[in-house]
Structure formats: structure tokens, C-alpha cells
Design a protein around this motif. Sequence first.
Motif, PDB file in Angstrom:
ATOM      1  N   GLN A 100      -7.521  27.278   5.555  1.00 17.88           N
ATOM      2  CA  GLN A 100      -6.096  27.586   5.716  1.00 17.88           C
ATOM      3  C   GLN A 100      -5.270  26.302   5.624  1.00 17.88           C
ATOM      4  N   ASP A 101      -4.010  26.464   5.206  1.00 17.74           N
ATOM      5  CA  ASP A 101      -3.094  25.335   5.221  1.00 17.74           C
ATOM      6  C   ASP A 101      -2.821  24.908   6.655  1.00 17.74           C
ATOM      7  N   GLU A 102      -2.440  23.647   6.833  1.00 18.29           N
ATOM      8  CA  GLU A 102      -2.065  23.174   8.159  1.00 18.29           C
ATOM      9  C   GLU A 102      -0.820  23.929   8.641  1.00 18.29           C
ATOM     10  N   HIS A 103      -0.718  24.031   9.969  1.00 17.76           N
ATOM     11  CA  HIS A 103       0.438  24.667  10.613  1.00 17.76           C
ATOM     12  C   HIS A 103       0.633  26.102  10.132  1.00 17.76           C
ATOM     13  N   SER A 104      -0.461  26.861  10.088  1.00 17.37           N
ATOM     14  CA  SER A 104      -0.417  28.221   9.557  1.00 17.37           C
ATOM     15  C   SER A 104      -0.163  29.284  10.612  1.00 17.37           C
ATOM     16  N   PHE A 105      -0.595  29.058  11.865  1.00 14.54           N
ATOM     17  CA  PHE A 105      -0.668  30.151  12.830  1.00 14.54           C
ATOM     18  C   PHE A 105       0.279  29.945  14.017  1.00 14.54           C
ATOM     19  N   ASP A 106       0.922  31.059  14.416  1.00 12.00           N
ATOM     20  CA  ASP A 106       1.743  31.066  15.631  1.00 12.00           C
ATOM     21  C   ASP A 106       0.883  31.172  16.884  1.00 12.00           C
ATOM     22  N   LEU A 107      -0.243  31.896  16.779  1.00 12.07           N
ATOM     23  CA  LEU A 107      -1.077  32.218  17.936  1.00 12.07           C
ATOM     24  C   LEU A 107      -2.541  32.161  17.520  1.00 12.07           C
ATOM     25  N   ILE A 108      -3.339  31.425  18.290  1.00 12.23           N
ATOM     26  CA  ILE A 108      -4.782  31.343  18.054  1.00 12.23           C
ATOM     27  C   ILE A 108      -5.489  31.805  19.317  1.00 12.23           C
ATOM     28  N   ASN A 109      -6.272  32.855  19.186  1.00  9.98           N
ATOM     29  CA  ASN A 109      -7.014  33.427  20.304  1.00  9.98           C
ATOM     30  C   ASN A 109      -8.472  32.974  20.226  1.00  9.98           C
TER      31      ASN A 109
END
Length: 212
Positions: A100-109
Motif C-alpha cells: 500500500q502507499d504510505e498514509h493510506s489508512f484512517d484506522l488500523i485494527n
Amino acid sequence: MAQRISGLYQLVRVPLIYKGLMFALGADNAIKRYVNEVLEPAPGMKMLDVGCGPANILAYLPALDYTGIDLNEKHVDYARAFYGNRGRFIVGNAANDLGQDEHSFDLINVSALLHHLSDSEAITMFASLKRLLKPNGRIVTFDNVWLPQQRVTVKLINKLDSGLNIRWLGGYLELLNGLDFDVQTRVFHDLLRIPYDHIVMIARNSPRPQSG
């Protein structure tokens, strides 16, 4: 991975057995509370679920952009079969198999995973997840924990867990050292039908000081 995988412990690698066991323990209530009180996902968020298993959590999430990753191919196949139209499902290691590209996710579980990892594995994973997190994003973890004056039944259940690295609170916090997170913790004692203690960590990117 630091876990027991022989004998009866192999059974939890079978998706239907795993789901049956979890819901017999009251996982439906636990997941609802975890989602509503801790994860707080919003529609449209981009979410990564690390160690997603058969993706049980998807039944409790709003419409969002979901990616699940797990090393267990059977669990991922099950998730694709039941929730294939609701997200992407990847067999692999979150530390190096996401692409994935950097800074892709708002929330990581990261749920029920850390106590299956060695310190070095967990630290490497968090360094990778840090790069994938948006500046205002959150990493949320959920694991069983050792506590002072813990109930005897909980101690016994911890000792029987397939994960070999259940930690004290300080041990979990040390895994995030040096990553410039603001970390909040919360302990739950009543999520399951059996005595169990869970620790939640919510890690946010620390705000950058304003330049004068």
C-alpha cells in the motif's frame, strides 16, 4: 509467530470451528462493544484489519473501505466467500506483504494478534503500520493481558491460550516505543461469558509542534 499450533490448537485454524468457539464465548457482544466503544469507525473510512481471521468484525462495521490481511489462508478464503463484496482480503504478513502507499489508512485494527508475536516481530510490524497510517489516523490493538491481583481463572485461561506472548501492560506499551505515538489504554474485564481481561491500546500520531 509465538504460538501453539499442534494438537487441539490446530482446530482454531479451521474457520467454522474458530467462529463457533468465539461466539460460544460471547464474541458477538464483545465485538459490538469493541467496535462501538473503541474502534468508532465512520462510514467511508479506509480501514486495515491486521490478523483479520475470517473477518467476523465486518458484520459490525458501517460501509467503509476495508482491507483484511491474515497469514491463515483458510480464514482468508472464508472471509472472501462471505464478505468478498465488502472489502479486499490478503494472505500475508502486514509488515511486508501489503504493497500500500504510505498514509493510506484512517484506522488500523490489530485485534488478538500481539500476544502471538515476539517483541521483534511486533516492533517491525508497528514500524510498517506507522508508515501506512494517515497523519490523523489511529492504530487500535486488543489482546489479553496479565494484571496485578488477577483472578485465578483468568490466569489459568491465559496460560492455556495458543499465544505464547501475553504481556503485562508495560510490555505492550514498549512495543510502540520510539514511534512518536500518543497512546491511550483501556482495560476490559467483562467482554466474554468467561472471566477474561483484555487490554486496548489506541495509538495516534503525535501532533507536530507549531513553528513560530
